[in-house]
Write an enzyme that holds these catalytic residues in place. Structure first.
Site, PDB file in Angstrom:
ATOM      1  N   LYS A   1       0.830  -1.208   0.000  1.00 18.12           N
ATOM      2  CA  LYS A   1       0.000   0.000   0.000  1.00 18.12           C
ATOM      3  C   LYS A   1       0.873   1.270   0.000  1.00 18.12           C
ATOM      4  O   LYS A   1       2.072   1.218   0.273  1.00 18.12           O
ATOM      5  CB  LYS A   1      -0.931  -0.008   1.211  1.00 18.12           C
ATOM      6  CG  LYS A   1      -1.946  -1.169   1.179  1.00 18.12           C
ATOM      7  CD  LYS A   1      -2.864  -1.058  -0.013  1.00 18.12           C
ATOM      8  CE  LYS A   1      -4.067  -1.976   0.069  1.00 18.12           C
ATOM      9  NZ  LYS A   1      -3.783  -3.391  -0.251  1.00 18.12           N
TER      10      LYS A   1
HETATM   11  C1  LIG Z   1      -9.862  -2.568  -1.366  1.00 18.06           C
HETATM   12  C2  LIG Z   1      -9.261  -3.310  -0.212  1.00 18.06           C
HETATM   13  N1  LIG Z   1      -9.976  -3.436   0.912  1.00 18.06           N
HETATM   14  C3  LIG Z   1      -9.480  -4.066   1.985  1.00 18.06           C
HETATM   15  C4  LIG Z   1      -8.229  -4.625   1.992  1.00 18.06           C
HETATM   16  C5  LIG Z   1      -7.763  -5.393   3.185  1.00 18.06           C
HETATM   17  O1  LIG Z   1      -6.610  -4.877   3.765  1.00 18.06           O
HETATM   18  P1  LIG Z   1      -5.581  -5.827   4.533  1.00 18.06           P
HETATM   19  O2  LIG Z   1      -4.891  -6.673   3.521  1.00 18.06           O
HETATM   20  O3  LIG Z   1      -4.679  -4.860   5.219  1.00 18.06           O
HETATM   21  O4  LIG Z   1      -6.375  -6.638   5.496  1.00 18.06           O
HETATM   22  C6  LIG Z   1      -7.433  -4.512   0.847  1.00 18.06           C
HETATM   23  C7  LIG Z   1      -6.079  -5.083   0.828  1.00 18.06           C
HETATM   24  O5  LIG Z   1      -5.493  -5.432  -0.126  1.00 18.06           O
HETATM   25  C8  LIG Z   1      -7.965  -3.840  -0.283  1.00 18.06           C
HETATM   26  O6  LIG Z   1      -7.249  -3.731  -1.410  1.00 18.06           O
END
Ligand SMILES: Cc1ncc(COP(=O)(O)O)c(C=O)c1O
Length: 382
Positions: free
Chosen positions: A182
């Site tokens: 990210k």
């Molecule tokens: C659009 C979106 N929502 C939620 C998430 C979830 O985040 P995490 O991987 O930190 O749990 C991601 C992660 O890739 C994402 O791209």
């Protein structure tokens, strides 16, 4: 042949020193570094409070639970997103009502939201796809008029500015992700912003088992005396080891954002001469440029996949954001959206592909991507 990976983290001695210092401090779980990380993130998002958590998925789930969303409720969101957006709605026992996106932006269509609102709708969960802001002004007007919560999955949107203001400072709640690739990354981590102080207080408790005193607070001399479990919760706290990395990355954020913009400018210039591709659209306000995802103009998923394969043969790592969730075999039975019911999401999901876009990319790697793209498209024309 040199490989240009889809993602590579950018870090230096500062990150190594920060994590080493956290390690040496002996305080590995949530402690002073998490508090500092929360403070600095909140400052960047316009003040107030922010809750650091273990992942973006946890931030999303906590956001729903803290608002009391559960069985009998409906949340309106999109299929063109990462699985976590919809997974958490299902996990809290609510129904995910999927609507289509707008053709140009790939973001939730406010008119489709309006048409999907029913007596059980509690919230709109908007996803700023690739860091491109949703139409928050229209969504907020809709939410206010219909008594709904406006929440956003801001996993791609740290530093995104919507037509209503900075993401994280608008609406009723925002969930950010600091997953390894990210824009602001610390391996695994997330952040939750909630506008309502009562929901925020609930989220703070639920983040760590509903316990009224966390490990850091228990260090204040009273020890375990008097701790209580005031509600059922989750295990979603961020560790100081992780926050240490996040703090060092925060110091680099402006430079990393600038580098992303410079790479985007080069890709834009290259795409201006490639009529087989449709470049990403431009919002009027700030794009965080988490992703750069052009679309193949003609053809479908097979053509797009062939192009990704041709790029891979030239050492370029690409990705797809996203295969729409209503087409996933394990989710389809719970989503009630047959193939063909979300045509714009399906078309974008079949035609878009994401090029490498990360601040660790060197200029010659960016040129390698551009040359590979031009060559792969020439080959495709033949
Ligand atoms: C659009 C979106 N929502 C939620 C998430 C979830 O985040 P995490 O991987 O930190 O749990 C991601 C992660 O890739 C994402 O791209």
């Amino acid at each position: 042949m040199r490989v240009v990976p889809f993602h590579r983290p950018l870090f230096g001695e500062e990150e190594i020193a920060a994590v080493t210092a956290a390690l040496r401090s002996g305080w590995w779980t949530s402690g002073p570094r998490v508090l500092e990380f929360e403070r600095r993130c909140a400052d960047r998002l316009g003040g107030g409070e922010a809750l650091a958590v273990a992942s973006g998925t946890d931030a999303l789930e906590l956001m729903l639970r803290a608002q009391g969303i559960g069985p009998g409720d409906e949340v309106i969101t999109v299929a063109l997103t990462f699985v976590a957006t919809v997974e958490v709605i299902l996990r809290v026992g609510a129904r995910a009502v999927l609507v289509d996106v707008e053709e140009a932006s790939g973001c939730i269509d406010p008119d489709a939201v309006a048409a999907a609102i029913g007596p059980r709708t509690r919230a709109i969960l908007a996803v700023h796809l690739g860091g491109r802001p949703c139409r928050m002004r229209d969504l907020e007007a809709l939410a206010r008029a219909r008594g709904l919560l406006l929440l956003d999955d801001a996993a791609h949107a740290f530093e995104t500015v919507s037509d209503l203001g900075k993401v994280g400072a608008v609406g009723d709640g925002s969930a950010f992700s600091f997953y390894a690739n990210k824009n602001l990354a610390c391996g695994e981590g997330g952040l939750l912003r909630l506008a309502d102080p009562e929901a925020r207080a609930r989220a703070r408790l639920m983040r760590l088992h509903g316990m009224d005193r966390d490990a850091h607070a228990r260090g204040d001399g009273r020890g375990y005396r008097g701790y209580d479990i005031v509600m059922p919760g989750m295990k979603a706290n961020m560790a100081d080891l992780v926050a240490a990395l996040g703090l060092a990355q925060l110091d680099r954020l402006d430079a990393m954002t600038e580098r992303r913009r410079a790479i985007v400018a080069r890709y834009d210039q290259a795409l201006a001469g490639l009529e087989q591709l449709e470049p990403p659209d431009r919002p009027a306000t700030g794009h965080a440029w988490h992703l750069y995802a052009p679309r193949v103009r003609a053809g479908g998923a097979d053509d797009r996949d062939a192009l990704i394969d041709a790029l891979a043969r030239r050492g370029i790592g690409c990705s797809v954001h996203y295969r729409p969730l209503h087409l996933m075999t394990g989710l389809a039975p719970r989503l009630d959206r047959p193939v063909g019911s979300l045509p714009r999401s399906e078309s974008i999901g079949a035609r878009s592909f994401s090029l490498p876009l990360h601040p660790a990319l060197a200029d010659d790697e960016v040129e390698q991507v551009v040359e590979a793209l031009e060559a792969a498209l020439r080959e495709r024309r033949r």
